[in-house]
Design a protein around this motif. Structure first.
Motif, PDB file in Angstrom:
ATOM      1  N   GLY A 216       0.823  -1.202   0.000  1.00 35.70           N
ATOM      2  CA  GLY A 216       0.000   0.000   0.000  1.00 35.70           C
ATOM      3  C   GLY A 216       0.856   1.251   0.000  1.00 35.70           C
ATOM      4  N   THR A 217       0.254   2.352   0.422  1.00 35.45           N
ATOM      5  CA  THR A 217       0.974   3.619   0.552  1.00 35.45           C
ATOM      6  C   THR A 217       1.410   3.766   2.003  1.00 35.45           C
ATOM      7  N   VAL A 218       2.715   3.724   2.211  1.00 31.85           N
ATOM      8  CA  VAL A 218       3.267   3.694   3.561  1.00 31.85           C
ATOM      9  C   VAL A 218       4.259   4.835   3.737  1.00 31.85           C
ATOM     10  N   VAL A 219       4.102   5.576   4.831  1.00 31.64           N
ATOM     11  CA  VAL A 219       5.068   6.602   5.223  1.00 31.64           C
ATOM     12  C   VAL A 219       5.474   6.292   6.655  1.00 31.64           C
ATOM     13  N   THR A 233       6.544  -3.507  -2.311  1.00 29.90           N
ATOM     14  CA  THR A 233       6.166  -3.308  -3.709  1.00 29.90           C
ATOM     15  C   THR A 233       5.277  -2.086  -3.912  1.00 29.90           C
ATOM     16  N   GLY A 234       4.823  -1.482  -2.853  1.00 28.79           N
ATOM     17  CA  GLY A 234       3.874  -0.375  -2.970  1.00 28.79           C
ATOM     18  C   GLY A 234       4.562   0.966  -3.035  1.00 28.79           C
ATOM     19  N   ASN A 235       3.831   1.993  -2.639  1.00 25.85           N
ATOM     20  CA  ASN A 235       4.367   3.353  -2.563  1.00 25.85           C
ATOM     21  C   ASN A 235       4.858   3.575  -1.133  1.00 25.85           C
ATOM     22  N   VAL A 236       6.093   3.240  -0.898  1.00 30.64           N
ATOM     23  CA  VAL A 236       6.654   3.253   0.450  1.00 30.64           C
ATOM     24  C   VAL A 236       7.728   4.324   0.558  1.00 30.64           C
ATOM     25  N   THR A 237       7.605   5.155   1.594  1.00 32.88           N
ATOM     26  CA  THR A 237       8.660   6.110   1.931  1.00 32.88           C
ATOM     27  C   THR A 237       9.040   5.870   3.386  1.00 32.88           C
ATOM     28  N   ALA A 238      10.248   5.372   3.590  1.00 28.53           N
ATOM     29  CA  ALA A 238      10.725   5.069   4.939  1.00 28.53           C
ATOM     30  C   ALA A 238      11.986   5.875   5.209  1.00 28.53           C
ATOM     31  N   SER A 239      11.984   6.598   6.326  1.00 31.09           N
ATOM     32  CA  SER A 239      13.155   7.387   6.722  1.00 31.09           C
ATOM     33  C   SER A 239      13.671   6.841   8.041  1.00 31.09           C
TER      34      SER A 239
END
Length: 287
Positions: A216-219, A233-239
């Motif tokens: 999914g879309t993950v922040v 595989t999704g829309n992932v932004t991990a900092s």
């Protein structure tokens, strides 16, 4: 004869006066003792309230407030950093009395938080197996990934997996997983794969004990640690940092519109949640 009667009258009045004074003294003494007893009871109650606040602040490693046995019996506790890993907890218990006065007691404790080291997290992505990065997936900075690594959970976090699970802010299963995801979030996946297909925003430390697929879309800001197969595989932004302690026969796959930014400051902030799990009481005093 009259003088004798006068003497008896005066003597009787004196006796009556003395008895009255004695009775008044006994009455005042009784009232004072009763007030002292009530004050002692209220002072003890205020002390117990202060203890309750200190205990709650110690367990949660944060400010605490509440009441016990009615709104007239309250406590407030605050946690204040001193230096390094040392903190004070100041807890005040208060009993509001019917006459408008207040009885307060205070407990001050010093605690030492557990030691965590953000520098042990050296990569944006680190996995014990082969790492497959496909499509438009982006790991920043370039080269901030490592495969076939050796991940030692207690060495990284300063606590065991059992301690982390026991101290988790949130505990989920695949059936219950959802918001909020902050502090320390532990997800048990006993079988199959946890498929995260919806929107998810979170922070802190996310431990997934099992296989997971982010589709999914993950922040997320902080540390994601997977004890199993990791697929993004999704829309992932991990900092922060993403780690996968996987079986040696299963690859870690990152593909799609995934961006992982190695961020030591986000890692350090996430580890603040873990430091409280191995804290120690150093000193204690009451006022």
């Amino acid at each position: 004869m009259n003088s004798r009667k006068g003497f008896v009258l005066i003597f009787s009045l004196l006796v009556t006066l003395i008895l009255s004074l004695m009775l008044t003294s006994f009455y005042v003494q009784n009232i004072n003792e009763s007030n002292l007893a009530k004050r002692f009871v209220d002072s003890t109650r205020a002390f117990w309230l202060a203890e309750a606040g200190a205990a709650q602040a110690y367990v949660n490693f944060g400010a605490a407030s509440g009441s016990l046995g009615g709104t007239n019996n309250t406590f407030v506790a605050v946690v204040t950093p001193i230096s390094g890993d040392y903190y004070t907890i100041t807890s005040t218990g208060k009993v509001s009395r019917p006459d408008g006065t207040e009885i307060t007691r205070q407990i001050i404790t010093t605690i030492k938080a557990g030691v965590t080291d953000a520098t042990k997290f050296k990569y944006g992505v680190e996995t014990t197996t082969e790492l497959e990065i496909k499509g438009s997936a982006d790991i920043n900075p370039s080269g901030s990934s490592k495969e076939y690594s050796t991940l030692d959970f207690p060495d990284l976090f300063g606590v065991t997996k059992a301690q982390m699970q026991a101290g988790a802010t949130h505990a989920y299963t695949p059936a219950t997983f959802g918001a909020p995801v902050d502090g320390i979030t532990w997800v048990d996946v006993p079988s199959g794969t946890l498929n995260i297909t919806s929107n998810l925003t979170g922070s802190g430390v996310l431990i997934i004990n099992g296989n997971v697929k982010f589709a999914g879309t993950v922040v997320f800001d902080g540390i994601i640690y997977v004890i199993g197969t990791l697929t993004m595989t999704g829309n992932v932004t991990a900092s922060g940092s993403v780690l996968a302690e996987s079986s040696t026969t299963v690859d870690t796959t990152i593909t799609g519109n995934v961006t992982i930014n190695y961020d030591p400051s986000k890692i350090d902030t996430a580890l603040n949640n873990v430091a409280s799990l191995s804290k120690q009481l150093v000193s204690w005093k009451s006022n």
